[in-house]
Design an enzyme around this catalytic site. Structure first.
Site, short mmCIF file in Angstrom:
data_model
loop_
_atom_site.label_atom_id
_atom_site.label_comp_id
_atom_site.label_asym_id
_atom_site.label_seq_id
_atom_site.Cartn_x
_atom_site.Cartn_y
_atom_site.Cartn_z
N LYS A 214 61.07 10.90 109.66
CA LYS A 214 62.47 11.34 109.72
C LYS A 214 62.58 12.69 110.43
O LYS A 214 63.67 13.22 110.60
CB LYS A 214 63.03 11.47 108.30
CG LYS A 214 63.06 10.18 107.50
CD LYS A 214 64.47 9.91 107.02
CE LYS A 214 64.66 8.65 106.24
NZ LYS A 214 63.90 7.49 106.63
N LYS B 19 46.21 16.96 110.11
CA LYS B 19 46.50 18.38 109.82
C LYS B 19 45.26 19.27 109.89
O LYS B 19 45.35 20.44 110.24
CB LYS B 19 47.20 18.51 108.46
CG LYS B 19 48.60 17.90 108.50
CD LYS B 19 49.34 18.05 107.21
CE LYS B 19 50.65 17.28 107.28
NZ LYS B 19 51.45 17.39 106.08
N GLU C 198 49.19 33.59 107.96
CA GLU C 198 48.43 33.75 106.71
C GLU C 198 48.43 32.43 105.92
O GLU C 198 47.42 32.01 105.37
CB GLU C 198 49.02 34.87 105.87
CG GLU C 198 48.05 35.26 104.78
CD GLU C 198 48.64 36.17 103.72
OE1 GLU C 198 49.76 36.69 103.92
OE2 GLU C 198 47.97 36.33 102.68
N ASP D 241 54.30 23.28 104.78
CA ASP D 241 54.45 22.27 103.72
C ASP D 241 54.60 22.91 102.34
O ASP D 241 55.49 22.55 101.57
CB ASP D 241 53.23 21.33 103.68
CG ASP D 241 53.25 20.33 104.81
OD1 ASP D 241 54.34 19.94 105.24
OD2 ASP D 241 52.16 19.94 105.25
N ALA E 112 43.48 15.25 96.12
CA ALA E 112 42.65 16.34 96.63
C ALA E 112 42.42 16.19 98.12
O ALA E 112 41.42 16.65 98.66
CB ALA E 112 41.32 16.36 95.88
N GLY E 113 43.36 15.55 98.82
CA GLY E 113 43.25 15.40 100.27
C GLY E 113 44.02 16.52 100.97
O GLY E 113 44.35 17.55 100.37
N THR F 190 38.53 10.66 93.04
CA THR F 190 37.13 11.03 93.29
C THR F 190 36.94 12.49 92.88
O THR F 190 37.46 13.41 93.52
CB THR F 190 36.79 10.86 94.80
OG1 THR F 190 37.26 9.57 95.20
CG2 THR F 190 35.30 10.99 95.06
N TYR G 192 58.18 9.92 100.12
CA TYR G 192 59.57 9.47 99.98
C TYR G 192 59.70 8.12 100.65
O TYR G 192 58.92 7.77 101.54
CB TYR G 192 60.54 10.48 100.62
CG TYR G 192 60.32 10.65 102.10
CD1 TYR G 192 59.47 11.64 102.58
CD2 TYR G 192 60.93 9.80 103.03
CE1 TYR G 192 59.23 11.77 103.92
CE2 TYR G 192 60.69 9.93 104.38
CZ TYR G 192 59.83 10.93 104.82
OH TYR G 192 59.58 11.04 106.17
N GLY H 72 59.89 13.44 97.82
CA GLY H 72 59.60 14.56 98.71
C GLY H 72 60.57 14.75 99.86
O GLY H 72 60.27 15.49 100.80
P1 ATR Z 1 46.20 13.25 102.79
O1 ATR Z 1 45.76 14.07 103.96
O2 ATR Z 1 47.54 12.61 102.99
O3 ATR Z 1 46.11 13.94 101.48
P2 ATR Z 1 43.70 11.93 102.34
O4 ATR Z 1 42.94 13.11 102.75
O5 ATR Z 1 43.23 10.55 102.74
O6 ATR Z 1 45.21 11.99 102.81
O7 ATR Z 1 43.83 11.98 100.75
C1 ATR Z 1 44.50 11.03 100.04
C2 ATR Z 1 44.48 11.41 98.58
O8 ATR Z 1 45.08 10.36 97.84
C3 ATR Z 1 43.09 11.56 98.01
O9 ATR Z 1 43.12 12.51 96.98
C4 ATR Z 1 42.80 10.16 97.48
O10 ATR Z 1 41.82 10.11 96.47
P3 ATR Z 1 40.25 10.09 96.83
O11 ATR Z 1 39.84 11.51 97.06
O12 ATR Z 1 39.63 9.49 95.64
O13 ATR Z 1 40.12 9.23 98.06
C5 ATR Z 1 44.14 9.82 96.90
N1 ATR Z 1 44.42 8.39 96.79
C6 ATR Z 1 44.65 7.50 97.77
N2 ATR Z 1 44.93 6.28 97.27
C7 ATR Z 1 44.88 6.40 95.91
C8 ATR Z 1 45.08 5.49 94.82
N3 ATR Z 1 45.40 4.21 95.03
N4 ATR Z 1 44.95 5.98 93.57
C9 ATR Z 1 44.64 7.26 93.37
N5 ATR Z 1 44.44 8.17 94.34
C10 ATR Z 1 44.56 7.74 95.61
#
Ligand code: ATR
Length: 275
Positions: free
Chosen positions: A13, A63, A75, A100, A125-126, A149, A219, A241
């Site tokens: 969007k 990113k 910063e 963000d 944690a991505g 993970t 979203y 979001g």
């Molecule tokens: P982004 O840059 O959008 O954060 P990413 O780096 O691929 O994308 O991270 C995706 C996040 O969503 C990760 O924390 C992932 O968990 P893992 O570290 O275990 O891969 C989490 N994620 C994706 N699909 C999920 C699901 N079905 N259930 C729980 N966590 C999920």
């Protein structure tokens, strides 16, 4: 010329939001969506900046790649280690910023979902999670990260190296009633990509109580799977979001033009109420 780069990008969007900002401020602006095949980010962004590109937004999954190509960083960009906004500055150098986190904070403040001492449970944690942590701890909040993970959340914790304001728990720990009662989270933020696939992170529903605020960075035209789950388990205040998307776009716009657009009217147009 401006553009957003990502994969997928079709449903973005951002061009619509930036068009509304430009109209509001009587600025003539061209803003496109650019689909980037995986592994082609550097070629495509360099081509864009060599051929009249002035500013860019970067979305999933580039990113971190964007951070790596920057000559200078704000910063916020340095602290988060991922950027969503690029701008050409003197001598064709690239400046990177992360809007963000500040965009999310602004939206959370507007909807009264956050205060300085909020205890936040952050799911994921991505790159999305990484991009929002710094402004939230800077604001005074405490963050507990939990992720499918565990190792990835530990890596994220090490990136920030702020053990006073961030901790990590295993997903299984969310099922530990004593732990949850002791901490009593005020706000839960879903920064996983699970909603894209209509899934829900495997956390305990004991986290949800009727005073908790629930926010999904994702979203869509319908309520997200995560927010639906929160409402089902007794949450009364939920938000997707869309507000963050508009606020982060406003901060990008500010980086490019030095003027802050008014987001209130645009928010009204896009934001849905679920209750
Ligand atoms: P982004 O840059 O959008 O954060 P990413 O780096 O691929 O994308 O991270 C995706 C996040 O969503 C990760 O924390 C992932 O968990 P893992 O570290 O275990 O891969 C989490 N994620 C994706 N699909 C999920 C699901 N079905 N259930 C729980 N966590 C999920």
């Amino acid at each position: 010329m401006f553009a957003i780069f990502g994969n997928p990008i079709k449903h973005s969007k951002s061009p619509t939001i930036h068009k509304l900002f430009a109209e509001q401020l009587n600025i003539l602006q061209q803003y496109k969506k650019i689909y980037v095949p995986i592994n082609k980010f550097n070629n495509i962004i360099n081509y864009f900046f060599k051929h009249g590109g002035y500013g860019a937004n970067i979305t999933i999954p580039f990113k971190k790649n964007a951070y790596d190509i920057c000559d200078f960083l704000t910063e916020r960009g340095i602290k988060s280690g991922v950027v969503n906004t690029l701008k050409i500055i003197k001598n064709n150098k690239i400046l990177g910023d992360n809007t963000d986190g500040i965009g999310l904070l602004k939206d959370l403040q507007k909807i009264n979902f956050i205060h300085k001492n909020s205890n936040i449970l952050l799911l994921g944690a991505g790159g999305a999670a990484q991009g929002i942590i710094y402004p939230l701890i800077n604001f005074g909040c405490k963050i507990t990260i939990t992720n499918r993970t565990y190792k990835n959340s530990c890596n994220l914790l090490n990136h920030f190296n702020n053990k006073k304001h961030i901790e990590v728990i295993k997903i299984e720990d969310t099922y530990n009633i004593t732990h949850i009662k002791n901490i009593n989270y005020d706000l839960i933020i879903n920064a996983t990509s699970s909603s894209i696939k209509n899934k829900i992170p495997n956390i305990s529903s004991n986290i949800i109580h009727n005073n908790i605020f629930c926010y999904d960075l994702f979203y869509s035209s319908n309520i997200t799977s995560f927010l639906k789950w929160c409402l089902y388990h007794g949450a009364k205040q939920v938000s997707d979001g869309m507000g963050m998307l508009i606020e982060q776009a406003a901060y990008s716009f500010f980086l490019w033009y030095g003027i802050m657009p008014n987001t209130t009217l645009i928010l009204k147009k896009f934001k849905k109420k679920y209750l």
